[in-house]
Design an enzyme around this catalytic site. Structure first.
Site, PDB file in Angstrom:
ATOM      1  N   GLN A 146       0.827  -1.206   0.000  1.00  0.00           N
ATOM      2  CA  GLN A 146       0.000   0.000   0.000  1.00  0.00           C
ATOM      3  C   GLN A 146       0.859   1.254   0.000  1.00  0.00           C
ATOM      4  O   GLN A 146       1.935   1.286   0.597  1.00  0.00           O
ATOM      5  CB  GLN A 146      -0.930   0.005   1.211  1.00  0.00           C
ATOM      6  CG  GLN A 146      -2.153   0.878   1.012  1.00  0.00           C
ATOM      7  CD  GLN A 146      -3.307   0.467   1.905  1.00  0.00           C
ATOM      8  OE1 GLN A 146      -3.421  -0.679   2.280  1.00  0.00           O
ATOM      9  NE2 GLN A 146      -4.175   1.402   2.234  1.00  0.00           N
ATOM     10  N   SER A 196       3.501  -6.738   2.536  1.00  0.00           N
ATOM     11  CA  SER A 196       2.156  -6.620   3.106  1.00  0.00           C
ATOM     12  C   SER A 196       1.120  -7.150   2.115  1.00  0.00           C
ATOM     13  O   SER A 196       1.140  -8.327   1.776  1.00  0.00           O
ATOM     14  CB  SER A 196       1.880  -5.173   3.534  1.00  0.00           C
ATOM     15  OG  SER A 196       0.682  -5.074   4.264  1.00  0.00           O
ATOM     16  N   LEU A 197       0.211  -6.291   1.587  1.00  0.00           N
ATOM     17  CA  LEU A 197      -0.782  -6.804   0.639  1.00  0.00           C
ATOM     18  C   LEU A 197      -0.112  -7.441  -0.579  1.00  0.00           C
ATOM     19  O   LEU A 197      -0.706  -8.295  -1.250  1.00  0.00           O
ATOM     20  CB  LEU A 197      -1.739  -5.694   0.199  1.00  0.00           C
ATOM     21  CG  LEU A 197      -1.275  -4.731  -0.900  1.00  0.00           C
ATOM     22  CD1 LEU A 197      -1.633  -5.237  -2.295  1.00  0.00           C
ATOM     23  CD2 LEU A 197      -1.859  -3.360  -0.686  1.00  0.00           C
ATOM     24  N   ARG A 241     -10.018  -7.580   3.165  1.00  0.00           N
ATOM     25  CA  ARG A 241      -8.897  -7.227   4.038  1.00  0.00           C
ATOM     26  C   ARG A 241      -8.862  -5.720   4.263  1.00  0.00           C
ATOM     27  O   ARG A 241      -8.687  -5.247   5.394  1.00  0.00           O
ATOM     28  CB  ARG A 241      -7.594  -7.718   3.412  1.00  0.00           C
ATOM     29  CG  ARG A 241      -6.327  -7.529   4.245  1.00  0.00           C
ATOM     30  CD  ARG A 241      -5.156  -8.166   3.505  1.00  0.00           C
ATOM     31  NE  ARG A 241      -3.891  -8.083   4.227  1.00  0.00           N
ATOM     32  CZ  ARG A 241      -3.014  -7.090   4.112  1.00  0.00           C
ATOM     33  NH1 ARG A 241      -3.286  -6.063   3.309  1.00  0.00           N
ATOM     34  NH2 ARG A 241      -1.863  -7.114   4.779  1.00  0.00           N
ATOM     35  N   HIS A 254      -0.689  -3.706  10.840  1.00  0.00           N
ATOM     36  CA  HIS A 254       0.362  -4.613  11.324  1.00  0.00           C
ATOM     37  C   HIS A 254       0.720  -4.383  12.794  1.00  0.00           C
ATOM     38  O   HIS A 254       1.886  -4.263  13.152  1.00  0.00           O
ATOM     39  CB  HIS A 254       1.607  -4.513  10.431  1.00  0.00           C
ATOM     40  CG  HIS A 254       1.349  -4.962   9.029  1.00  0.00           C
ATOM     41  ND1 HIS A 254       1.099  -6.286   8.710  1.00  0.00           N
ATOM     42  CD2 HIS A 254       1.251  -4.272   7.867  1.00  0.00           C
ATOM     43  CE1 HIS A 254       0.880  -6.378   7.399  1.00  0.00           C
ATOM     44  NE2 HIS A 254       0.949  -5.180   6.879  1.00  0.00           N
ATOM     45  N   GLN A 277      -0.175 -12.386   9.435  1.00  0.00           N
ATOM     46  CA  GLN A 277       0.404 -11.193   8.815  1.00  0.00           C
ATOM     47  C   GLN A 277      -0.378  -9.926   9.159  1.00  0.00           C
ATOM     48  O   GLN A 277       0.190  -8.839   9.227  1.00  0.00           O
ATOM     49  CB  GLN A 277       0.437 -11.410   7.287  1.00  0.00           C
ATOM     50  CG  GLN A 277       1.213 -10.371   6.513  1.00  0.00           C
ATOM     51  CD  GLN A 277       0.456  -9.904   5.287  1.00  0.00           C
ATOM     52  OE1 GLN A 277      -0.679  -9.447   5.372  1.00  0.00           O
ATOM     53  NE2 GLN A 277       1.092 -10.017   4.133  1.00  0.00           N
TER      54      GLN A 277
END
Length: 311
Positions: free
Chosen positions: A9, A94-95, A119, A203, A252
């Site tokens: 992101q 991440s994503l 998500r 996170h 995660q």
């Protein structure tokens, strides 16, 4: 050895994917399938904006994935390249880990899009707006960042969210705790502490409601063994078993993105060539972590053609 890597992101921008869609049927097919899966015209939002709508987490996450996968599919279709033949590992920030799994065939595209939409919605809903924050500590390593977080917590949550390498660690948690950590940083030798313009504290433990939502969604999602192993954010180690992949994706949501360690581990395993799809974010990051590695960031049709000629 070579790794294909996928951004997270913050790499979204109005206009993303438009050139690819105009030039390649393979890219158009990705954007159409993503739109169909989500029941929205995400491709138009990516191409035309407005920026504030594209930046919304629930839109940015599937958009960044679709753009990266479109870039890869153009390379595969127009360049005659097969991921399984040209990549030894995949990884994503991440994503981007979802993009990596989609690229390696663990998820189909429609499933990936729906999971990332959920998500994004779940992460946004997990913490009321204004209660959480994130900040980048520049000139800090993980040990220093974790020490600062421990001192700043005072019964609230603040923890290392992203270990990006090159002396950059992002922290996340309750707004007041993050602010205390930023204030402490000045006395602890951190060069700069910058608040990040994010809509939620990603996170960290505050994301547990989102982790629970993803656990339920992933429980019923079809996950196939990836064509090549994926280096997971939470372990900085390769994973290929579908049940392990499912567990790692749930962890995660609240866990640290161990990007520095992932790059170091891939480099130690013999990866000397990193190819980033859809943005030019991870390439410079990787160079700071592994200066001897070769990095290529592929965004435009010209980038794709140049890469195809070298693979």
């Amino acid at each position: 050895m070579r790794a294909f890597v996928f951004p997270g992101q913050g790499s979204q921008a109005v206009g993303m994917g438009a050139e690819l869609a105009a030039a390649s049927a393979a890219a158009r097919a990705v954007f159409q399938e993503t739109d169909d899966a989500l029941g929205q015209n995400l491709a138009r939002l990516m191409a035309e904006g407005p920026a504030d709508q594209l930046t919304l987490t629930e839109n940015a996450q599937p958009a960044i994935m679709a753009n990266a996968i479109a870039t890869l599919r153009v390379l595969e279709a127009d360049g005659g390249i097969a991921l399984a033949e040209k990549a030894d590992f995949v990884a994503g920030h991440s994503l981007g880990e979802y993009s990596a799994l989609c690229a390696a065939g663990a998820f189909d595209l429609a499933t990936t899009a729906r999971l990332l939409k959920l998500r994004g919605q779940a992460m946004q809903a997990a913490v009321p707006v204004g209660e959480g924050a994130m900040a980048a500590l520049l000139g800090a390593d993980m040990a220093l960042a974790e020490a600062i977080c421990a001192e700043a917590a005072e019964g609230e949550i603040v923890q290392a969210a992203n270990d990006n390498g090159g002396g950059q660690v992002v922290i996340s948690g309750h707004k007041a705790a993050v602010e205390r950590a930023m204030a402490l940083s000045k006395d602890k030798g951190v060069k700069r502490a910058l608040p990040l313009p994010v809509s939620a504290p990603f996170h960290c433990a505050l994301m547990q409601p989102a982790a629970d939502a993803m656990a339920e969604a992933l429980r019923v999602a079809t996950i196939r063994p990836p064509l090549v192993p994926v280096y997971a954010n939470v372990t900085a180690a390769p994973a290929a078993d579908p049940d392990e992949v499912r567990d790692l994706l749930v962890r995660q949501v609240t866990g640290t993105v161990r990007w520095r360690e992932s790059v170091e581990a891939m480099f130690a395993a013999g990866v000397t060539d990193f190819v980033e799809f859809g943005a030019k974010v991870l390439g410079p990051m990787i160079k700071r972590i592994a200066p001897d590695a070769k990095t290529t960031s592929v965004v435009t049709m010209a980038d794709i053609e140049a890469l195809a000629a070298t693979l």
